[in-house]
Design a protein around this motif. Structure first.
Motif, PDB file in Angstrom:
ATOM      1  N   LEU A   1      81.208   9.457  42.136  1.00 36.52           N
ATOM      2  CA  LEU A   1      81.960   9.644  40.890  1.00 36.52           C
ATOM      3  C   LEU A   1      81.424   8.786  39.738  1.00 36.52           C
ATOM      4  O   LEU A   1      81.635   9.116  38.567  1.00 36.52           O
ATOM      5  N   SER A   2      80.750   7.700  40.055  1.00 36.38           N
ATOM      6  CA  SER A   2      80.412   6.685  39.051  1.00 36.38           C
ATOM      7  C   SER A   2      79.581   7.193  37.867  1.00 36.38           C
ATOM      8  O   SER A   2      79.924   6.894  36.711  1.00 36.38           O
ATOM      9  N   PRO A   3      78.478   7.962  38.063  1.00 39.16           N
ATOM     10  CA  PRO A   3      77.711   8.379  36.885  1.00 39.16           C
ATOM     11  C   PRO A   3      78.455   9.378  36.005  1.00 39.16           C
ATOM     12  O   PRO A   3      78.222   9.444  34.801  1.00 39.16           O
ATOM     13  N   LEU A   4      79.369  10.146  36.605  1.00 38.38           N
ATOM     14  CA  LEU A   4      80.150  11.100  35.821  1.00 38.38           C
ATOM     15  C   LEU A   4      81.065  10.362  34.857  1.00 38.38           C
ATOM     16  O   LEU A   4      81.211  10.746  33.684  1.00 38.38           O
ATOM     17  N   LEU A   5      81.689   9.290  35.332  1.00 41.74           N
ATOM     18  CA  LEU A   5      82.556   8.492  34.460  1.00 41.74           C
ATOM     19  C   LEU A   5      81.746   7.749  33.400  1.00 41.74           C
ATOM     20  O   LEU A   5      82.116   7.719  32.228  1.00 41.74           O
ATOM     21  N   ALA A   6      80.623   7.168  33.814  1.00 44.38           N
ATOM     22  CA  ALA A   6      79.805   6.390  32.875  1.00 44.38           C
ATOM     23  C   ALA A   6      79.180   7.259  31.797  1.00 44.38           C
ATOM     24  O   ALA A   6      78.784   6.752  30.741  1.00 44.38           O
ATOM     25  N   SER A   7      79.077   8.558  32.048  1.00 50.30           N
ATOM     26  CA  SER A   7      78.475   9.457  31.053  1.00 50.30           C
ATOM     27  C   SER A   7      79.397   9.695  29.857  1.00 50.30           C
ATOM     28  O   SER A   7      78.938  10.101  28.788  1.00 50.30           O
ATOM     29  N   VAL A   8      80.697   9.459  30.032  1.00 48.55           N
ATOM     30  CA  VAL A   8      81.666   9.638  28.936  1.00 48.55           C
ATOM     31  C   VAL A   8      81.593   8.404  28.043  1.00 48.55           C
ATOM     32  O   VAL A   8      81.916   7.289  28.461  1.00 48.55           O
ATOM     33  N   LYS A   9      81.168   8.580  26.799  1.00 48.60           N
ATOM     34  CA  LYS A   9      80.842   7.447  25.925  1.00 48.60           C
ATOM     35  C   LYS A   9      82.069   6.826  25.261  1.00 48.60           C
ATOM     36  O   LYS A   9      82.267   6.890  24.058  1.00 48.60           O
ATOM     37  N   THR A  10      82.908   6.220  26.107  1.00 46.74           N
ATOM     38  CA  THR A  10      83.979   5.354  25.633  1.00 46.74           C
ATOM     39  C   THR A  10      83.890   4.077  26.465  1.00 46.74           C
ATOM     40  O   THR A  10      83.408   4.108  27.605  1.00 46.74           O
ATOM     41  N   ALA A  11      84.360   2.982  25.921  1.00 43.48           N
ATOM     42  CA  ALA A  11      84.245   1.708  26.637  1.00 43.48           C
ATOM     43  C   ALA A  11      84.936   1.737  28.006  1.00 43.48           C
ATOM     44  O   ALA A  11      84.353   1.299  29.005  1.00 43.48           O
ATOM     45  N   PRO A  12      86.181   2.271  28.106  1.00 42.02           N
ATOM     46  CA  PRO A  12      86.839   2.274  29.431  1.00 42.02           C
ATOM     47  C   PRO A  12      86.066   3.070  30.481  1.00 42.02           C
ATOM     48  O   PRO A  12      85.931   2.625  31.621  1.00 42.02           O
ATOM     49  N   THR A  13      85.553   4.237  30.114  1.00 41.57           N
ATOM     50  CA  THR A  13      84.877   5.076  31.109  1.00 41.57           C
ATOM     51  C   THR A  13      83.493   4.545  31.464  1.00 41.57           C
ATOM     52  O   THR A  13      83.090   4.599  32.633  1.00 41.57           O
ATOM     53  N   VAL A  14      82.776   4.038  30.475  1.00 41.00           N
ATOM     54  CA  VAL A  14      81.449   3.480  30.764  1.00 41.00           C
ATOM     55  C   VAL A  14      81.569   2.293  31.725  1.00 41.00           C
ATOM     56  O   VAL A  14      80.872   2.226  32.750  1.00 41.00           O
ATOM     57  N   PHE A  15      82.484   1.377  31.419  1.00 40.13           N
ATOM     58  CA  PHE A  15      82.621   0.200  32.281  1.00 40.13           C
ATOM     59  C   PHE A  15      83.241   0.547  33.628  1.00 40.13           C
ATOM     60  O   PHE A  15      82.897  -0.048  34.654  1.00 40.13           O
ATOM     61  N   LEU A  16      84.151   1.543  33.665  1.00 37.54           N
ATOM     62  CA  LEU A  16      84.705   1.985  34.938  1.00 37.54           C
ATOM     63  C   LEU A  16      83.615   2.613  35.810  1.00 37.54           C
ATOM     64  O   LEU A  16      83.555   2.372  37.022  1.00 37.54           O
ATOM     65  N   GLY A  17      82.742   3.405  35.184  1.00 38.42           N
ATOM     66  CA  GLY A  17      81.642   4.012  35.921  1.00 38.42           C
ATOM     67  C   GLY A  17      80.698   2.963  36.498  1.00 38.42           C
ATOM     68  O   GLY A  17      80.286   3.047  37.661  1.00 38.42           O
ATOM     69  N   VAL A  18      80.357   1.964  35.676  1.00 37.21           N
ATOM     70  CA  VAL A  18      79.489   0.877  36.153  1.00 37.21           C
ATOM     71  C   VAL A  18      80.188   0.109  37.270  1.00 37.21           C
ATOM     72  O   VAL A  18      79.572  -0.228  38.293  1.00 37.21           O
ATOM     73  N   PHE A  19      81.490  -0.135  37.093  1.00 33.90           N
ATOM     74  CA  PHE A  19      82.248  -0.858  38.115  1.00 33.90           C
ATOM     75  C   PHE A  19      82.251  -0.111  39.450  1.00 33.90           C
ATOM     76  O   PHE A  19      82.001  -0.716  40.506  1.00 33.90           O
ATOM     77  N   LEU A  20      82.544   1.173  39.423  1.00 37.69           N
ATOM     78  CA  LEU A  20      82.596   1.948  40.667  1.00 37.69           C
ATOM     79  C   LEU A  20      81.237   1.970  41.361  1.00 37.69           C
ATOM     80  O   LEU A  20      81.154   1.890  42.588  1.00 37.69           O
ATOM     81  N   ALA A  21      80.172   2.105  40.567  1.00 42.93           N
ATOM     82  CA  ALA A  21      78.830   2.116  41.147  1.00 42.93           C
ATOM     83  C   ALA A  21      78.537   0.790  41.842  1.00 42.93           C
ATOM     84  O   ALA A  21      78.066   0.766  42.992  1.00 42.93           O
ATOM     85  N   LEU A  22      78.821  -0.316  41.165  1.00 44.91           N
ATOM     86  CA  LEU A  22      78.557  -1.635  41.743  1.00 44.91           C
ATOM     87  C   LEU A  22      79.477  -1.919  42.930  1.00 44.91           C
ATOM     88  O   LEU A  22      79.036  -2.460  43.952  1.00 44.91           O
ATOM     89  N   PHE A  23      80.745  -1.555  42.801  1.00 42.35           N
ATOM     90  CA  PHE A  23      81.701  -1.781  43.881  1.00 42.35           C
ATOM     91  C   PHE A  23      81.297  -1.018  45.137  1.00 42.35           C
ATOM     92  O   PHE A  23      81.300  -1.567  46.251  1.00 42.35           O
ATOM     93  N   ALA A  24      80.932   0.251  44.969  1.00 41.09           N
ATOM     94  CA  ALA A  24      80.527   1.080  46.111  1.00 41.09           C
ATOM     95  C   ALA A  24      79.267   0.521  46.767  1.00 41.09           C
ATOM     96  O   ALA A  24      79.188   0.384  47.995  1.00 41.09           O
ATOM     97  N   PHE A  25      78.275   0.186  45.937  1.00 47.11           N
ATOM     98  CA  PHE A  25      77.007  -0.302  46.471  1.00 47.11           C
ATOM     99  C   PHE A  25      77.176  -1.643  47.171  1.00 47.11           C
ATOM    100  O   PHE A  25      76.636  -1.871  48.262  1.00 47.11           O
ATOM    101  N   GLN A  26      77.950  -2.546  46.564  1.00 46.11           N
ATOM    102  CA  GLN A  26      78.134  -3.870  47.140  1.00 46.11           C
ATOM    103  C   GLN A  26      79.028  -3.834  48.376  1.00 46.11           C
ATOM    104  O   GLN A  26      78.913  -4.705  49.254  1.00 46.11           O
ATOM    105  N   SER A  27      79.910  -2.846  48.468  1.00 40.10           N
ATOM    106  CA  SER A  27      80.732  -2.678  49.668  1.00 40.10           C
ATOM    107  C   SER A  27      79.906  -2.096  50.813  1.00 40.10           C
ATOM    108  O   SER A  27      80.054  -2.499  51.974  1.00 40.10           O
ATOM    109  N   PHE A  28      79.039  -1.145  50.490  1.00 43.22           N
ATOM    110  CA  PHE A  28      78.231  -0.486  51.508  1.00 43.22           C
ATOM    111  C   PHE A  28      77.141  -1.403  52.054  1.00 43.22           C
ATOM    112  O   PHE A  28      76.794  -1.345  53.239  1.00 43.22           O
ATOM    113  N   ARG A  29      76.611  -2.274  51.228  1.00 44.48           N
ATOM    114  CA  ARG A  29      75.459  -3.091  51.602  1.00 44.48           C
ATOM    115  C   ARG A  29      75.715  -3.975  52.823  1.00 44.48           C
ATOM    116  O   ARG A  29      74.929  -3.936  53.782  1.00 44.48           O
TER     117      ARG A  29
END
Length: 385
Positions: A284-312
């Motif tokens: 879901l992360s790049p879809l959210l980050a593609s929406v150019k508003t501060a909440p969605t961009v940072f939420l998208g980055v957060f989900l990407a980092l959270f998922a990757f750091q949890s999986f690692r």
């Protein structure tokens, strides 16, 4: 856990902290130096980021193979870490982005040897019952350092690019020395290769499926890797360099903090369910980050980092049970770095596609990850519990 083992593990966790400060201070400094001082295009900035990743991918395999030849070569990882101190001193001497790419290749090669060896040692030296949690703490301390490194960057801009690289060098040397001490304490527990026996320790999940998920996830979350992240967020939201670095640091810190709970659940309940969760969130992360508003961009980055750091940490726990654990952990690092290279270059080249304007403004470069997102979600949800 006996004292010698505990101290060795704690030292490796500290090395994650000091080494990440060195790296994270340098990353935004190099990003904005390349973009603003050298006037590089977004494709060139992507090449700077991804050249590091590509070199790290190839040397990650070498680190695992070296350890199989003789565990005394574990100290090579510490030497490689200290080699970064010399490499970063070359950046202020550059006059073109191609020269920056060349130095990034060297940095990537050195990091590809040093970090996978550290990850392998902490995984095999930790009791299986708490392995995912201890590995998560190791990565979490790196994320704390990532936050602080961004602050160090923001508050040392006045020292100039060269001054910042000197600070980075000092932390790289310190990290290498800490690694040497840790490996000496944990040396007897380092077992790069074990005989495959019917009653031996086995991975709880299919390693091949873990590698496929790791690859797809790394492609997707590549937009949060390195220099391209700072430039994208700064330009998409019109933020200053200092504010971008600090905000991304906090996003990374919070994602790492929360990822510990995923590791805890993976240790005491179900690894498969947590892998499914991380696959869904990363998709879901790049879809959210593609929406150019501060909440969605940072939420998208957060989900990407959270998922990757949890999986690692979960993936390292699984592969540490494999009979060729050093090669397996080096292999997943290599695969993820190659996949990050592919994703980063895809993002860089697609950046010129521009935006789609409607009810909301969408960045088309991030929407090109949609097929990979679908593949990741399908692969993750199909894992057996």
């Amino acid at each position: 856990m006996e004292r010698k083992r505990l101290v060795g593990i704690v030292l490796l966790i500290i090395s994650a902290f000091t080494g990440t400060i060195a790296f994270r201070l340098a990353t935004p400094a190099i990003a904005f130096y390349t973009r603003d001082t050298l006037k590089a295009s977004m494709i060139a900035v992507s090449l700077v980021s991804m050249s590091f990743v590509l070199a790290r991918a190839f040397s990650s395999i070498l680190g695992g193979l070296f350890l199989e030849k003789g565990k005394k070569l574990v100290y090579l990882g510490a030497m490689a870490m200290m080699g970064n101190a010399l490499a970063v001193q070359l950046y202020p001497l550059t006059s073109s982005w191609l020269q920056v790419v060349g130095i990034k290749l060297l940095n990537g090669f050195l990091n590809g040897i040093s970090w996978p060896i550290a990850q392998f040692v902490i995984a095999v030296a930790t009791p299986k019952e708490i392995r995912a949690r201890v590995t998560a703490i190791y990565f979490f301390f790196g994320s704390i350092a990532s936050l602080l490194g961004n602050y160090v960057y923001a508050y040392t801009i006045g020292l100039g690019f060269s001054g910042q690289m000197w600070i980075s060098s000092a932390f790289f040397v310190l990290t290498g020395l800490i690694m040497v001490a840790s490996y000496a304490l944990l040396y007897e527990r380092i077992t790069p290769k074990r005989k495959k026996t019917p009653d031996g320790e086995r991975p709880s999940l299919n390693p091949k499926r873990v590698l496929i998920i790791a690859s797809l996830m790394a492609i997707i979350v590549a937009f949060t890797s390195g220099e391209i992240t700072y430039v994208y967020v700064s330009e998409a939201l019109g933020l200053s360099r200092e504010r971008t670095a600090v905000l991304l640091g906090w996003v990374g810190f919070l994602s790492a903090l929360l990822s510990y709970f995923v590791s805890w659940i993976a240790d005491v309940k179900s690894e498969a369910k947590m892998v499914k969760l991380t696959a869904l969130l990363a998709g879901l992360s790049p879809l959210l980050a593609s929406v150019k508003t501060a909440p969605t961009v940072f939420l998208g980055v957060f989900l990407a980092l959270f998922a990757f750091q949890s999986f690692r940490p979960i993936s390292r726990k699984v592969l540490a049970s494999y009979h060729r654990s050093s090669l397996a952990i080096g292999g997943i690092n290599a695969l993820q770095n190659l996949s990050t290279f592919v994703g980063g270059m895809l993002f860089g080249f697609a950046y010129s596609l521009g935006e789609l304007h409607g009810v909301v403004t969408l960045n088309l470069a991030l929407l090109v990850f949609l097929p990979f997102s679908i593949g990741l979600v399908v692969e993750g949800l199909s894992l057996a519990d």
